[in-house]
Write a protein that holds these residues in place. Structure first.
Motif, PDB file in Angstrom:
ATOM      1  N   ASN A 200      68.561  47.376 -17.700  1.00  0.00           N
ATOM      2  CA  ASN A 200      67.688  47.169 -19.009  1.00  0.00           C
ATOM      3  C   ASN A 200      67.256  45.605 -19.085  1.00  0.00           C
ATOM      4  OD1 ASN A 200      67.202  50.265 -19.299  1.00  0.00           O
ATOM      5  ND2 ASN A 200      69.039  49.995 -20.484  1.00  0.00           N
ATOM      6  N   ALA A 201      67.197  44.979 -18.023  1.00  0.00           N
ATOM      7  CA  ALA A 201      66.991  43.612 -17.986  1.00  0.00           C
ATOM      8  C   ALA A 201      65.890  43.252 -17.117  1.00  0.00           C
ATOM      9  CB  ALA A 201      68.241  42.811 -17.572  1.00  0.00           C
ATOM     10  N   ARG A 487      63.565  40.655 -30.145  1.00  0.00           N
ATOM     11  CA  ARG A 487      64.053  41.106 -28.769  1.00  0.00           C
ATOM     12  C   ARG A 487      63.586  42.539 -28.712  1.00  0.00           C
ATOM     13  NH1 ARG A 487      67.804  44.514 -26.377  1.00  0.00           N
ATOM     14  NH2 ARG A 487      68.994  44.910 -28.209  1.00  0.00           N
ATOM     15  N   GLU A 492      67.156  43.798 -22.813  1.00  0.00           N
ATOM     16  CA  GLU A 492      68.347  42.975 -22.982  1.00  0.00           C
ATOM     17  C   GLU A 492      67.826  41.698 -23.133  1.00  0.00           C
ATOM     18  OE1 GLU A 492      71.310  43.476 -20.124  1.00  0.00           O
ATOM     19  OE2 GLU A 492      71.735  45.830 -20.701  1.00  0.00           O
ATOM     20  N   ASN A 493      67.008  41.270 -22.250  1.00  0.00           N
ATOM     21  CA  ASN A 493      66.403  40.023 -22.092  1.00  0.00           C
ATOM     22  C   ASN A 493      65.057  39.556 -22.321  1.00  0.00           C
ATOM     23  OD1 ASN A 493      65.858  40.998 -19.717  1.00  0.00           O
ATOM     24  ND2 ASN A 493      66.531  39.328 -18.490  1.00  0.00           N
TER      25      ASN A 493
END
Length: 529
Positions: A200-201, A487, A492-493
């Protein structure tokens, strides 16, 4: 360092610690803050140093809801972003704006005004403002003009500061060019967001010039800072790995679009003995250009279940030289050219502005004459005013940005903007005016003639071009796209900068809050990225 992806030596792979997409107030601030903290930043801009027709065309879309709005000309796809259009009025959001409120669906931000205060103070410098003071009590002893003596439990004097306005392209071009930790690429249009396989990045971004030079951008952390419409469009178009779009697991990307309803209505008639100069003229004190309005107290706003609104008093003079009815598209185009030339710059969209001015020479001539005449005419105190405001709307999930079948030159779907203005929005504003009028009458200062009918005319509301809410902030991923740290909940990023994260709009021009949130986000990324 600033480079152009169109040049023959542009690399196929670009790397940094943090990649920021967009060079408007949000993206530029984040990049500069991170660089000062030692982070290596890739800063991407889809346009060039100045306005370009073929690049600006990428912003074209459809308007399918309330018609008094625009999706392309209200934005600028170039270095410095839409700060090139900004008029400069600034104030922080009120503490009440962050709280859950009845009448606004119970929506509140997952942060509080106190969480942003330190960053608001730092944002003042970015926007060339005075000290971080927005309470009338902070200025009362400095500004010699009196406030209207209204019941302070009902109506207060609201304080705004005026930026020059700051043009980020002009002010920060040299800083970005000289900063070795910033690798800025012009004409780098984002065409895809790629997630690492099985995670999930985000692993990389794909960018391209209109001429077809492509590159891959890799970083540990990514920030989209492309505005309230384009942030949503990017996420919705990123469907290769997530068919509904990245961050759109609950169908929220693009929804809850909100804007400020720019309305000039309701007449205030004050007695001849009333001194209202504080509200009818800007004041310069202690390094700040100040403007003052009237606002209901937070307690009364909450009790009446109203949206927030600050009403400015626009003088209605008997002498027509003080009238501003010449301020149409022709005058604004002429004024924009004059301001640019006075700063030693070539105006953006020179040909377009020139044609607009020539097409309406009557308004331009009237405006020039009145501007000159005011300098020699005796001052005239005004006692009749119109209330002008950028009024808040209640969040509405049906007010939204969504993709349409039409595509741009990169094969990306264009957007439709379905801005909803409701009768309830205007009736809340009518009630606000009614309460202000009651306070003016109770103080014996004059009377108010309401300009919003009980069955309101929705066409009186025009967009403030403050695109907000399409990737809204909420602690619950079923009610918002980003968390309290901006976010994206499901990535995640990946972070979002700008007014698309606003949970509610308040009544302040969003730029100061955009920059404050950007500084806050940069602090977090510098510590964790």
């Amino acid at each position: 360092m600033i480079s152009d992806l169109r040049t023959g030596g542009a690399p196929a792979e670009i790397e940094g610690e943090v990649c920021v997409v967009g060079t408007g107030p949000a993206g530029m601030t984040i990049a500069l803050e991170l660089a000062r903290k030692g982070r290596r930043v890739v800063l991407l801009e889809g346009g060039g140093d100045a306005y370009e027709d073929d690049t600006q065309d990428l912003y074209r879309g459809e308007v399918v809801g309330h018609r008094n709005i625009d999706v392309a000309n209200s934005r600028l796809r170039q270095f410095g972003g839409t700060s090139g259009h900004w008029t400069g009025l600034c104030a922080p959001l009120d503490a009440l704006d962050f709280e859950p409120r009845e009448g606004l669906g119970g929506f509140g931000w997952p942060i509080r005004r106190a969480d942003l205060d330190p960053f608001y103070a730092r944002a003042q410098g970015y926007l060339d403002l005075g000290p971080y003071r927005y309470d009338w009590e902070d200025w009362r002893r400095i500004v010699p003009l009196p406030a209207l003596p209204l019941d302070p439990s009902r109506v207060i004097t609201d304080v705004f500061q005026q930026s020059p306005p700051t043009r980020f392209a002009e002010k920060y071009h040299g800083a970005v060019e000289a900063e070795p930790r910033i690798d800025c690429w012009l004409h780098a249009n984002l065409t895809d967001v790629r997630l690492a396989e099985g995670s999930n990045a985000v692993s990389s971004l794909s960018v391209s010039t209109l001429e077809g030079h492509v590159a891959t951008v890799r970083a540990k952390t990514f920030v989209l800072a492309c505005g309230g419409i384009e942030n949503a469009r990017i996420l919705l178009n990123a469907r290769a790995q997530r068919p509904a779009g990245i961050g759109n697991e609950h169908g929220l990307v693009g929804r809850y679009y909100t804007d400020h309803m720019t309305i000039e209505a309701t007449t205030v008639l004050l007695a001849d003995s009333v001194d209202a100069r504080l509200y009818s003229e800007s004041q310069i004190y202690d390094g700040a250009e100040l403007q003052f309005g009237l606002r209901l107290t937070p307690e009364l706003t909450k009790r009446e279940r109203l949206t927030t609104n600050s009403a400015f008093l626009v003088p209605q003079h008997a002498n027509e030289i003080y009238s501003t009815d010449y301020r149409n598209h022709g005058w604004i185009a002429f004024s924009s050219m004059v301001k640019a030339f006075s700063r030693g710059h070539m105006p953006d969209r020179l040909a377009e502005h020139y044609c607009d001015a020539v097409d309406d020479l009557g308004s331009v001539a009237t405006g020039v004459f009145r501007q000159v005449a005011r300098r020699v005419a005796p001052p005239e105190a005004a006692h009749v005013f119109k209330l002008r405001q950028d009024a808040e709307q209640a969040p509405n999930p049906d007010s939204r940005v969504y993709l349409i079948d039409a595509k741009d030159r990169f094969g990306q779907n264009r957007i439709a903007l379905d801005w909803r203005v409701s009768a309830d929005d205007l009736l809340r504003l009518r009630r606000t005016h009614e309460l202000i009028g009651q306070a003016i009458g109770a103080a014996g200062l004059g009377r108010v003639q309401l300009g919003i009918a009980e069955t309101p005319d929705l066409d009186m509301a025009f967009s403030g071009y403050h695109h907000m809410g399409t990737t809204r902030m909420h602690s619950d991923p079923r009610r918002g796209v980003v968390d309290a740290n901006c976010r994206v909940h499901s990535v995640e990023n990946l972070y979002i900068g700008g007014s698309s994260v606003f949970t509610t709009g308040g009544c302040a021009n969003p730029t100061l809050t955009i920059v404050a949130l950007a500084i806050r986000l940069a602090e977090r990324l510098a510590a964790t990225a």
